[in-house]
Design a protein around this motif. Structure first.
Motif, mmCIF file in Angstrom:
data_model
loop_
_atom_site.group_PDB
_atom_site.id
_atom_site.type_symbol
_atom_site.label_atom_id
_atom_site.label_comp_id
_atom_site.label_asym_id
_atom_site.label_seq_id
_atom_site.Cartn_x
_atom_site.Cartn_y
_atom_site.Cartn_z
ATOM 1 N N ILE A 132 0.859 -1.191 0.000
ATOM 2 C CA ILE A 132 0.000 0.000 0.000
ATOM 3 C C ILE A 132 0.893 1.237 0.000
ATOM 4 C CG2 ILE A 132 -1.693 1.329 1.309
ATOM 5 C CD1 ILE A 132 -2.697 -1.359 2.455
ATOM 6 N N TRP A 133 0.679 2.114 -0.960
ATOM 7 C CA TRP A 133 1.470 3.343 -1.057
ATOM 8 C C TRP A 133 0.526 4.531 -0.925
ATOM 9 C CZ3 TRP A 133 5.935 3.039 -5.173
ATOM 10 C CH2 TRP A 133 6.649 1.854 -4.984
ATOM 11 N N VAL B 273 1.359 0.412 5.443
ATOM 12 C CA VAL B 273 1.840 1.278 4.357
ATOM 13 C C VAL B 273 3.317 1.021 4.090
ATOM 14 C CG1 VAL B 273 2.180 3.657 3.599
ATOM 15 C CG2 VAL B 273 0.122 3.051 4.898
ATOM 16 N N GLU B 274 3.620 0.686 2.854
ATOM 17 C CA GLU B 274 5.014 0.448 2.471
ATOM 18 C C GLU B 274 5.775 1.768 2.373
ATOM 19 O OE1 GLU B 274 8.643 -1.077 1.284
ATOM 20 O OE2 GLU B 274 6.926 -2.033 2.278
ATOM 21 N N ARG B 275 5.137 2.763 1.777
ATOM 22 C CA ARG B 275 5.808 4.061 1.684
ATOM 23 C C ARG B 275 4.802 5.187 1.468
ATOM 24 N NH1 ARG B 275 9.649 4.660 -3.436
ATOM 25 N NH2 ARG B 275 10.693 2.911 -2.436
ATOM 26 N N GLY C 129 4.460 -2.883 -10.568
ATOM 27 C CA GLY C 129 3.849 -3.961 -9.802
ATOM 28 C C GLY C 129 4.299 -4.042 -8.364
ATOM 29 N N ASP C 130 5.159 -3.133 -7.932
ATOM 30 C CA ASP C 130 5.579 -3.114 -6.527
ATOM 31 C C ASP C 130 4.455 -2.589 -5.644
ATOM 32 O OD1 ASP C 130 8.166 -3.964 -7.259
ATOM 33 O OD2 ASP C 130 8.737 -1.903 -7.730
ATOM 34 N N CYS C 131 3.663 -1.700 -6.170
ATOM 35 C CA CYS C 131 2.526 -1.109 -5.464
ATOM 36 C C CYS C 131 1.241 -1.765 -5.963
ATOM 37 C CB CYS C 131 2.498 0.397 -5.728
ATOM 38 S SG CYS C 131 1.029 1.229 -5.127
ATOM 39 N N TRP C 132 0.411 -2.239 -5.015
ATOM 40 C CA TRP C 132 -0.845 -2.897 -5.378
ATOM 41 C C TRP C 132 -2.058 -1.991 -5.151
ATOM 42 C CZ3 TRP C 132 -0.198 -8.358 -2.684
ATOM 43 C CH2 TRP C 132 0.928 -8.990 -3.218
ATOM 44 N N LEU C 133 -1.972 -1.140 -4.145
ATOM 45 C CA LEU C 133 -3.039 -0.192 -3.820
ATOM 46 C C LEU C 133 -2.406 1.156 -3.547
ATOM 47 C CD1 LEU C 133 -5.223 -2.314 -1.369
ATOM 48 C CD2 LEU C 133 -6.058 -1.315 -3.508
ATOM 49 N N ALA C 134 -3.030 2.203 -4.038
ATOM 50 C CA ALA C 134 -2.409 3.520 -3.860
ATOM 51 C C ALA C 134 -3.426 4.634 -3.898
ATOM 52 C CB ALA C 134 -1.360 3.763 -4.939
#
Length: 376
Positions: free
Chosen positions: A175-176, A218-220, A234-239
């Motif tokens: 999640i970003w 949250v990843e970032r 594809g590193d982020c799935w939801l943003a």
């Protein structure tokens, strides 16, 4: 298109804006002739990253002989700081409504000469006379859009319909979020079922808790360009991302989808303004007027995938863009979207407190991870 930096030192524009509101500057008189050295005709544009069609720039220079120098910024506080320290550094700046408030408080915007902007007649009246500039003295709308939810079709189950998916533990680490406290709080506000601009104390405390509950997943927190790249890769799935950037990411990778959730979304307008001490005022007006030409506005919108406030341009806008409900929401969807209202001091303090807690919690999480990692 709003941006914010991923740097902890600059990440919260609210902290800076609340500071600059307390100071004052003189306001220059009316338009002057160009003062660039050597007689070279130039317009210096201070713009968000990747926020103008290069062909538009080329056409302007070919049509007028005016050279365009472009400098980019990544967040609003950087823009305010640059313009504040050097009001003559730029001729045209692209800013959102909240920054108009900040720069006008400082006396750093020049009043536009309507006589040099005949293409203003093409603008949709719905995007004129907004609270940030009720008489359109200092700004002309450039693009408008929403802050929406983007997702990877190959990673997320179905099409999300609610902001609450950003609190789904299944997607932890992918999640970003935008590194803009107004947007972080705004999303949590809508996910909680509250009015975007609520000042209810009890509701604000619920929002505060909701924001902190999300932090571990949250990843970032990043700017929209980084998020767009993460979605495409594809590193982020939801943003959380701005509408045009979501459409650009989808154009690069069909696995990227985007939607305005059922709870609605924040809306915003980006504007063209001239700083108080701009050196090339005539060229600045020519450039702004050129951008409001219907053909040019459509060319820009089709490239950027952002909605245009230019009513006359719509006949030349890509029909697929006009029919995209997340980019150009139909009236029934627009009723669920709203603009952020001008922030008062109590709300600024709330935002500052929430952001400080996010930074503190992320630091604690990082320290816990480092402590759990095996020694090399």
């Amino acid at each position: 298109m709003k941006f914010a930096s991923s740097s902890a030192a600059t990440i919260c524009s609210v902290l800076f804006v609340s500071l600059v509101f307390a100071t004052g500057c003189r306001r220059a008189a009316g338009p002057v002739e160009s003062r660039s050295p050597g007689g070279d005709r130039v317009v210096r544009l201070f713009n968000w990253h990747e926020y103008i069609n290069p062909e538009v720039v080329s056409r302007f220079s070919e049509a007028t002989g005016i050279r365009v120098e472009i400098e980019n910024f990544g967040n609003q506080e950087e823009l305010v700081a640059r313009v504040r320290s050097g009001p003559s550094r730029y001729d045209v700046i692209v800013i959102e409504d909240s920054v108009i408030d900040a720069l006008n408080e400082l006396g750093l915007l020049r009043e536009l000469d309507a006589g040099q902007l005949p293409n203003r007649e093409h603008l949709d009246p719905r995007y004129l006379g907004r609270p940030s500039d009720p008489h359109d003295r200092y700004s002309m709308p450039y693009h408008w859009g929403t802050t929406l939810l983007a997702f990877r079709r190959d990673k997320v189950e179905g099409t999300p319909t609610s902001w609450s998916v950003l609190w789904d533990e299944r997607y932890a680490g992918h999640i970003w979020m935008l590194s803009d406290i107004e947007e972080v709080v705004g999303v949590a506000t809508l996910a909680s079922g509250f009015n975007l601009n609520t000042v209810n104390t009890d509701e604000l405390e619920v929002i505060h808790r909701r924001v902190l509950e999300q932090v571990p997943w949250v990843e970032r927190y990043a700017d929209t360009v980084v998020i767009k790249q993460g979605l495409a890769a594809g590193d982020c799935w939801l943003a959380v991302i701005y509408s045009g950037d979501a459409a650009q990411a989808a154009r690069e990778n069909p696995n990227v989808g985007y939607v305005i959730p059922d709870e609605g979304a924040p809306m915003w307008v980006d504007n063209l303004c001239i700083p108080r001490d701009a050196l090339n005022v005539r060229e600045a007006h020519e450039f702004i007027n050129f951008l409001m030409d219907p053909e040019i506005a459509a060319l820009n919108a089709n490239y950027l995938r952002y909605a245009t406030p230019n009513a006359s341009a719509r006949a030349q806008v890509d029909p697929a863009l006009l029919s995209d409900a997340a980019i150009c929401p139909p009236p029934e969807l627009l009723t669920r979207c709203s603009f952020y209202e001008k922030m008062d001091q109590p709300r600024q303090r709330f935002f500052n407190r929430v952001w400080a807690d996010i930074l503190r919690l992320r630091k604690e999480i990082e320290q816990t991870r480092e402590a759990a990692s095996p020694a090399p």
